[in-house]
Structures are given as structure tokens and as C-alpha cells.
Design an enzyme around this catalytic site. Structure first.
Site, PDB file in Angstrom:
ATOM      1  N   CYS A  82       0.834  -1.202   0.000  1.00  0.00           N
ATOM      2  CA  CYS A  82       0.000   0.000   0.000  1.00  0.00           C
ATOM      3  C   CYS A  82       0.870   1.254   0.000  1.00  0.00           C
ATOM      4  CB  CYS A  82      -0.923  -0.021   1.220  1.00  0.00           C
ATOM      5  SG  CYS A  82      -2.118   1.317   1.269  1.00  0.00           S
ATOM      6  N   CYS A 131      -1.233   8.390   7.512  1.00  0.00           N
ATOM      7  CA  CYS A 131      -2.579   8.073   7.036  1.00  0.00           C
ATOM      8  C   CYS A 131      -3.467   7.618   8.195  1.00  0.00           C
ATOM      9  CB  CYS A 131      -2.517   6.947   6.003  1.00  0.00           C
ATOM     10  SG  CYS A 131      -1.568   7.349   4.532  1.00  0.00           S
ATOM     11  N   CYS A 143      -3.324   3.966   9.623  1.00  0.00           N
ATOM     12  CA  CYS A 143      -2.029   3.494  10.124  1.00  0.00           C
ATOM     13  C   CYS A 143      -1.431   4.426  11.175  1.00  0.00           C
ATOM     14  CB  CYS A 143      -1.048   3.347   8.963  1.00  0.00           C
ATOM     15  SG  CYS A 143      -1.658   2.257   7.667  1.00  0.00           S
ATOM     16  N   CYS A 173       7.461   4.075   5.980  1.00  0.00           N
ATOM     17  CA  CYS A 173       6.615   3.907   4.805  1.00  0.00           C
ATOM     18  C   CYS A 173       7.414   3.452   3.599  1.00  0.00           C
ATOM     19  CB  CYS A 173       5.893   5.209   4.478  1.00  0.00           C
ATOM     20  SG  CYS A 173       7.009   6.581   4.185  1.00  0.00           S
TER      21      CYS A 173
HETATM   22 FE1  SF4 Z   1      -1.360   2.746   2.971  1.00  0.00          FE
HETATM   23 FE2  SF4 Z   1      -1.047   2.992   5.621  1.00  0.00          FE
HETATM   24 FE3  SF4 Z   1       1.023   3.328   3.951  1.00  0.00          FE
HETATM   25 FE4  SF4 Z   1      -0.972   5.139   4.072  1.00  0.00          FE
HETATM   26  S1  SF4 Z   1       0.532   4.625   5.702  1.00  0.00           S
HETATM   27  S2  SF4 Z   1      -0.007   4.375   2.218  1.00  0.00           S
HETATM   28  S3  SF4 Z   1      -2.742   3.790   4.378  1.00  0.00           S
HETATM   29  S4  SF4 Z   1      -0.117   1.424   4.354  1.00  0.00           S
END
Ligand code: SF4
Length: 242
Positions: free
Chosen positions: A123, A206, A209, A232
């Protein structure tokens, strides 16, 4: 701008006008002035509307510096983050570079629902890393607000580090700032900041998360809490992966 960086950026630190060791000794303000002189229009800064974004936006404006500002909007930010962005845009008259990112519906269709639960690395790759790689393509240097005291994995970052992954210089003018100094700068300069910081969110990403943290937890403990994921992926080639 340094002649050596006029065409293709080079990984050779000897081609910078100042050595990385010399750059370590500069204040954040002097570092930003150097960065603009060195890279000119090939310099950008990324903002995620956390407290470091507030510092960098104000500092650049107060110095009369206007590098491109790249916003990596995952479409999953908190309302407070978008409001902070809008307040900073209004106060500092910002124009943002906003890379295209797949919609949540497109991601659900291609990858299945709630990818952040089943495969957060994938993601983040789709919603952050891939768009950033594309957004950074025109630039030779990228300013980020990451700090050494945010987490053990960031403790060894340099103020200027070559990134093979992005093929540019990663610049960290706040690398040697601690959290207290960030807040002193924000409050003494009356800079708009993300109000989620006032209710336990010391690091903000986000919605799915990010959670608020307790006093004894480290600053980034609320990111991907309950998993072993720490980053990330945007900074993985220039931080300690252990
Ligand atoms: Fe996806 Fe969470 Fe990464 Fe945002 S922080 S891009 S929702 S996995």
C-alpha cells in the site's frame, strides 16, 4: 548553482560546493540557503503537514527561498492534516506540486479492499513510493524534514546523503533538531501546525495506520502500531534498516 550539477546530478560528494562534513555544521537556515544556491530550480521539499512541514515552510519563506513544494497526498490523511495544509498555503502563499496517486476505489479494485491491513508495504509502495519516484524525477535534490531523534532507524541520517534509489541528493536540514526545538520554533514564530499533535499524535500519517501515543512511547510508535513496520519506505535507502 554549482556547475557540476547543471546537467545530471552526481553521487560524488566532491562535486558539491561544500563537503557533507562541512554541511553538518551549518544551521538549518544556512543549510537551506546553501541548498538553493547549489541546486536552484532542481531543488524540492516534500510536506506531509506534520510539525516539521510547518518549520520548513516558515523557514523557507522567512529566508525568501521558494523551492518547489511537493505534497504526497495519499487521499487518506486526517481532516486536520488537510486543514493544516490549507492554513499554510494561505499564510505563505504556497503553490504545491501534487503527484497523481490512484484513488482508493482504484486501489480496492486492483489490489483488494483495505490493502493497508493485508499488505501495508505494498500500500505504501503504491500510494507513496511510486508517486514520489515520479514526482522527484525533475529534481536533483530533495529536502525532507526527518530528524535523527525521531526513531532509532533515523539516528544515523546525514544532512546531505546521496540516494541511489531516487538518483538525487537527500537533504535533511532538521536532522540535528530535537522535538523540543521544533516546538520552540513553531510557537515562537506563531506558525500554523497540525492540531493532532496536541492530542497525542506525535507523528502523523494516514488515518488507518496512525494512532495517538502515550508519554513513554517513542515519537513514531503510533505509526503502523502492532506491526514490525517502522517506515513507509520513502527513506529506506538513507536510514538504518536494522
Ligand atoms: Fe497505505 Fe497505511 Fe502506507 Fe498510508 S501509511 S499508504 S494507508 S499502508
Amino acid at each position: 548553482m554549482g556547475d557540476s550539477l547543471a546537467a545530471e546530478p552526481s553521487a560524488d560528494p566532491a562535486l558539491l560546493s561544500r563537503s557533507p562534513e562541512d554541511l553538518e555544521r551549518l544551521s538549518a537556515e544556512d543549510f537551506l540557503v546553501w541548498a538553493v544556491e547549489e541546486f536552484g530550480a532542481k531543488l524540492c521539499v516534500t510536506c506531509s503537514w506534520q510539525k516539521q512541514s510547518s518549520v520548513l515552510v516558515h523557514m523557507l519563506a522567512s529566508l525568501g527561498l521558494e523551492p518547489a513544494i511537493v505534497e504526497l497526498d495519499t487521499h487518506l490523511f486526517f481532516r486536520e492534516s488537510y486543514d493544516t495544509r490549507d492554513r499554510l498555503i494561505e499564510k505563505y502563499d504556497l503553490t504545491l506540486v501534487q503527484p497523481q496517486i490512484p484513488s482508493i476505489a482504484e486501489q480496492h479494485k486492483a489490489e483488494g479492499p483495505n490493502l493497508w491491513e493485508s499488505d501495508p508495504d505494498r500500500c505504501c509502495h503504491i500510494r507513496k513510493v511510486e508517486p514520489l519516484v515520479e514526482a522527484l524525477e525533475p529534481f536533483d535534490a530533495w529536502i525532507s524534514g526527518i530528524r535523527r531523534d525521531q526513531s532509532p532507524s533515523r539516528a544515523t541520517i546525514g544532512k546531505a546523503q546521496w540516494s541511489d534509489r531516487y538518483h538525487l541528493w537527500k537533504l535533511h536540514p532538521l536532522a540535528d533538531w530535537d522535538e523540543k526545538r521544533v516546538w520552540t520554533y513553531i510557537t515562537s514564530n506563531d506558525i500554523p501546525y497540525n492540531p493532532l499533535h496536541d492530542v497525542g499524535y506525535r507523528s502523523i500519517g494516514c488515518i488507518p495506520c496512525t494512532r495517538p501515543i502515550r508519554n513513554h512511547e517513542e515519537e513514531r510508535a503510533g505509526r503502523w502500531a502492532g506491526s514490525d513496520k517502522l517506515e513507509c519506505g520513502l527513506h529506506l535507502d538513507t536510514i538504518d534498516k536494522e
